[in-house]
Design a protein around this motif. Structure first.
Motif, PDB file in Angstrom:
ATOM      1  N   MET A 128       0.923  -1.203   0.089  1.00  0.00           N
ATOM      2  CA  MET A 128      -0.109   0.099  -0.139  1.00  0.00           C
ATOM      3  C   MET A 128       0.781   1.328   0.123  1.00  0.00           C
ATOM      4  SD  MET A 128      -3.051  -0.906   2.733  1.00  0.00           S
ATOM      5  CE  MET A 128      -4.184  -2.214   2.322  1.00  0.00           C
ATOM      6  N   VAL A 129       1.902   1.085   0.720  1.00  0.00           N
ATOM      7  CA  VAL A 129       2.824   2.413   0.785  1.00  0.00           C
ATOM      8  C   VAL A 129       3.319   2.639  -0.526  1.00  0.00           C
ATOM      9  CG1 VAL A 129       5.098   3.160   1.955  1.00  0.00           C
ATOM     10  CG2 VAL A 129       3.284   2.330   3.321  1.00  0.00           C
ATOM     11  N   ALA A 130       4.060   1.552  -1.044  1.00  0.00           N
ATOM     12  CA  ALA A 130       4.602   1.812  -2.505  1.00  0.00           C
ATOM     13  C   ALA A 130       3.583   2.140  -3.319  1.00  0.00           C
ATOM     14  CB  ALA A 130       5.248   0.278  -2.795  1.00  0.00           C
ATOM     15  N   ALA A 131       2.321   1.709  -3.298  1.00  0.00           N
ATOM     16  CA  ALA A 131       1.450   2.245  -4.320  1.00  0.00           C
ATOM     17  C   ALA A 131       1.300   3.705  -4.040  1.00  0.00           C
ATOM     18  CB  ALA A 131       0.075   1.562  -4.122  1.00  0.00           C
ATOM     19  N   HIS A 132       1.152   4.233  -3.140  1.00  0.00           N
ATOM     20  CA  HIS A 132       0.992   5.706  -2.776  1.00  0.00           C
ATOM     21  C   HIS A 132       2.308   6.683  -3.067  1.00  0.00           C
ATOM     22  CE1 HIS A 132      -2.724   4.205  -1.267  1.00  0.00           C
ATOM     23  NE2 HIS A 132      -3.496   5.486  -1.464  1.00  0.00           N
ATOM     24  N   PHE A 133       3.390   6.099  -2.964  1.00  0.00           N
ATOM     25  CA  PHE A 133       4.367   7.129  -3.197  1.00  0.00           C
ATOM     26  C   PHE A 133       5.378   6.519  -4.111  1.00  0.00           C
ATOM     27  CE2 PHE A 133       2.885   7.193   1.263  1.00  0.00           C
ATOM     28  CZ  PHE A 133       2.807   8.403   1.508  1.00  0.00           C
ATOM     29  N   SER A 134       6.145   7.153  -4.664  1.00  0.00           N
ATOM     30  CA  SER A 134       6.997   7.022  -5.965  1.00  0.00           C
ATOM     31  C   SER A 134       8.231   6.143  -5.634  1.00  0.00           C
ATOM     32  CB  SER A 134       7.431   8.576  -6.537  1.00  0.00           C
ATOM     33  OG  SER A 134       8.150   9.353  -5.408  1.00  0.00           O
ATOM     34  N   ASP A 135       8.764   6.193  -4.496  1.00  0.00           N
ATOM     35  CA  ASP A 135       9.765   5.456  -4.279  1.00  0.00           C
ATOM     36  C   ASP A 135       9.758   4.608  -2.946  1.00  0.00           C
ATOM     37  OD1 ASP A 135      11.356   6.916  -1.770  1.00  0.00           O
ATOM     38  OD2 ASP A 135      10.807   8.351  -3.304  1.00  0.00           O
ATOM     39  N   ASP A 136      10.335   3.617  -2.373  1.00  0.00           N
ATOM     40  CA  ASP A 136      10.137   2.780  -1.581  1.00  0.00           C
ATOM     41  C   ASP A 136      10.348   3.458   0.067  1.00  0.00           C
ATOM     42  OD1 ASP A 136      12.827   2.494  -1.209  1.00  0.00           O
ATOM     43  OD2 ASP A 136      12.932   0.345  -1.980  1.00  0.00           O
ATOM     44  N   GLY A 137      11.172   4.493  -0.104  1.00  0.00           N
ATOM     45  CA  GLY A 137      11.753   5.133   1.093  1.00  0.00           C
ATOM     46  C   GLY A 137      12.886   4.374   1.980  1.00  0.00           C
ATOM     47  N   GLY A 138      13.147   3.137   1.405  1.00  0.00           N
ATOM     48  CA  GLY A 138      13.994   2.602   2.076  1.00  0.00           C
ATOM     49  C   GLY A 138      13.988   1.934   3.712  1.00  0.00           C
ATOM     50  N   GLU A 139      14.929   2.081   4.427  1.00  0.00           N
ATOM     51  CA  GLU A 139      14.677   1.673   5.818  1.00  0.00           C
ATOM     52  C   GLU A 139      13.746   2.526   6.802  1.00  0.00           C
ATOM     53  OE1 GLU A 139      15.924  -0.938   7.149  1.00  0.00           O
ATOM     54  OE2 GLU A 139      17.047  -1.726   5.112  1.00  0.00           O
ATOM     55  N   VAL A 140      13.695   3.708   6.354  1.00  0.00           N
ATOM     56  CA  VAL A 140      12.873   4.438   7.482  1.00  0.00           C
ATOM     57  C   VAL A 140      11.504   4.318   7.094  1.00  0.00           C
ATOM     58  CG1 VAL A 140      12.149   6.809   7.539  1.00  0.00           C
ATOM     59  CG2 VAL A 140      14.270   6.730   7.238  1.00  0.00           C
ATOM     60  N   THR A 141      11.016   3.981   5.997  1.00  0.00           N
ATOM     61  CA  THR A 141       9.560   3.541   5.648  1.00  0.00           C
ATOM     62  C   THR A 141       9.298   2.157   6.174  1.00  0.00           C
ATOM     63  OG1 THR A 141       9.290   4.833   3.552  1.00  0.00           O
ATOM     64  CG2 THR A 141       7.840   3.055   3.692  1.00  0.00           C
ATOM     65  N   ALA A 142      10.343   1.363   5.957  1.00  0.00           N
ATOM     66  CA  ALA A 142      10.178  -0.008   6.291  1.00  0.00           C
ATOM     67  C   ALA A 142      10.240  -0.050   7.904  1.00  0.00           C
ATOM     68  CB  ALA A 142      11.394  -0.869   5.905  1.00  0.00           C
ATOM     69  N   GLU A 143      10.840   0.744   8.343  1.00  0.00           N
ATOM     70  CA  GLU A 143      10.729   0.732  10.036  1.00  0.00           C
ATOM     71  C   GLU A 143       9.168   1.219  10.533  1.00  0.00           C
ATOM     72  OE1 GLU A 143      11.940   0.751  14.081  1.00  0.00           O
ATOM     73  OE2 GLU A 143      12.309  -0.455  12.429  1.00  0.00           O
ATOM     74  N   LEU A 144       8.867   2.176   9.752  1.00  0.00           N
ATOM     75  CA  LEU A 144       7.467   2.714  10.000  1.00  0.00           C
ATOM     76  C   LEU A 144       6.280   1.478   9.713  1.00  0.00           C
ATOM     77  CD1 LEU A 144       7.207   6.339   8.441  1.00  0.00           C
ATOM     78  CD2 LEU A 144       6.856   5.875  10.873  1.00  0.00           C
ATOM     79  N   VAL A 145       6.379   0.838   8.864  1.00  0.00           N
ATOM     80  CA  VAL A 145       5.689  -0.331   8.489  1.00  0.00           C
ATOM     81  C   VAL A 145       5.674  -1.262   9.775  1.00  0.00           C
ATOM     82  CG1 VAL A 145       4.903  -2.136   6.974  1.00  0.00           C
ATOM     83  CG2 VAL A 145       5.472   0.002   6.046  1.00  0.00           C
ATOM     84  N   ARG A 146       6.809  -1.606  10.291  1.00  0.00           N
ATOM     85  CA  ARG A 146       7.098  -2.369  11.258  1.00  0.00           C
ATOM     86  C   ARG A 146       6.423  -2.001  12.583  1.00  0.00           C
ATOM     87  NH1 ARG A 146       9.972  -3.320  15.580  1.00  0.00           N
ATOM     88  NH2 ARG A 146      10.939  -1.260  15.347  1.00  0.00           N
TER      89      ARG A 146
END
Length: 288
Positions: free
Chosen positions: A218-236
């Motif tokens: 869902m995050v990847a669908a709404h944003f142009s890049d995956d955001g790396g470790e910061v986004t992965a940490e937010l998901v977790r």
């Protein structure tokens, strides 16, 4: 489909891996039955309607939000009798079709070449009679407009307004009758019991909370890049907090990611950032 992109993102995966979900959707379409989708707030119930419409190329979703004051007639059509009377008194254009507006349900039942997707959102909030009131409509796929029936001897074909912005459609002999039965998605948070007759008419589908992998999609669908470790940490962190608190929606995760991507968290101390997340990731419902 701007609305679908806003809700799903530009690249939201619409091919469901869950075979049960696909089977229920296909069965509902084949049998021309409403799909009663239950799940917690934020589990993606409403998004299912937009996914179906985008996947099948069926155009704009007709959304009918339900409240305790919603009536069947409000979903079918509205006739502005006072507006027409005023137009007659002022000798303006008083053709009856100018004062008939089909609602989302009424528009879905027009004789479209291909079925429209109708989202009946949050049926839990409805008046006790509405689910049963819908049964005849679902069974017949048509409804009369009495105001147009009264004039059909002299105006057998009347052009009326629809729930699609700026669109009109002809109604023959005062009856709206579908050609292809709409794909109806009815959402429920599971907060009330529906009448047995209504449940028999619908096909039921329970949507679980999205897991970590689905949240990342869902995050990847709404944003142009995956955001790396910061986004992965937010998901977790979001998944952990949801498991502890319950009653949280995926939209809250997207809001947090947007804050990070926009730079709103730059320079914010760790303690203050935690407080900001607390404000964004508050519990939405009592149930876990």
């Amino acid at each position: 489909m701007v609305e679908a992109e806003r809700r799903l993102g530009r690249s939201f995966p619409t091919s469901y891996q869950d075979r049960e979900v696909l089977n229920r959707i296909n069965a509902a379409i084949t049998l021309a039955r409403p799909l009663l989708v239950t799940g917690k707030p934020g589990s993606g119930k409403s998004s299912l309607a937009y996914s179906i419409a985008r996947e099948l190329g069926l155009g704009r979703v007709l959304r009918w939000p339900i409240t305790s004051r919603t009536t069947l007639k409000a979903g079918l059509y509205d006739y502005d009798v006072f507006g027409r009377a005023q137009a007659i008194g002022m000798r303006e254009n008083s053709e009856i079709g100018n004062f008939v507006h089909l609602g989302p349900l009424g528009t879905a039942l027009l004789p479209h070449r291909r079925p429209r997707v109708l989202l009946i959102d949050e049926m839990d909030k409805s008046d006790i009679d509405l689910p049963n009131d819908l049964l005849n409509i679902f069974e017949d796929g048509e409804f009369p407009v009495p105001e147009l029936i009264r004039v059909r001897d002299r105006e057998s074909r009347v052009t009326v307004h629809t729930a699609d912005p700026g669109a009109v459609a002809p109604v023959e002999a005062g009856v709206v009758r579908c050609h292809a039965f709409p794909i109806v998605v009815v959402t429920s948070n599971g907060e009330r019991d529906f009448p047995p007759a209504f449940l028999r008419r619908c096909l039921s589908l329970a949507i679980p909370d999205p897991g970590v992998e689905r949240l990342a999609e869902m995050v990847a669908a709404h944003f142009s890049d995956d955001g790396g470790e910061v986004t992965a940490e937010l998901v977790r962190l979001f998944a952990d907090r949801r498991a502890k608190l319950g009653g949280m929606a995926a939209d809250q995760l997207l809001n947090a990611v947007h804050l990070v991507r926009s730079g709103a968290g730059d320079g914010v101390e760790a303690a203050n950032w935690s407080e900001l997340l607390d404000a964004v990731w508050h519990r939405l419902s009592v149930g876990s």
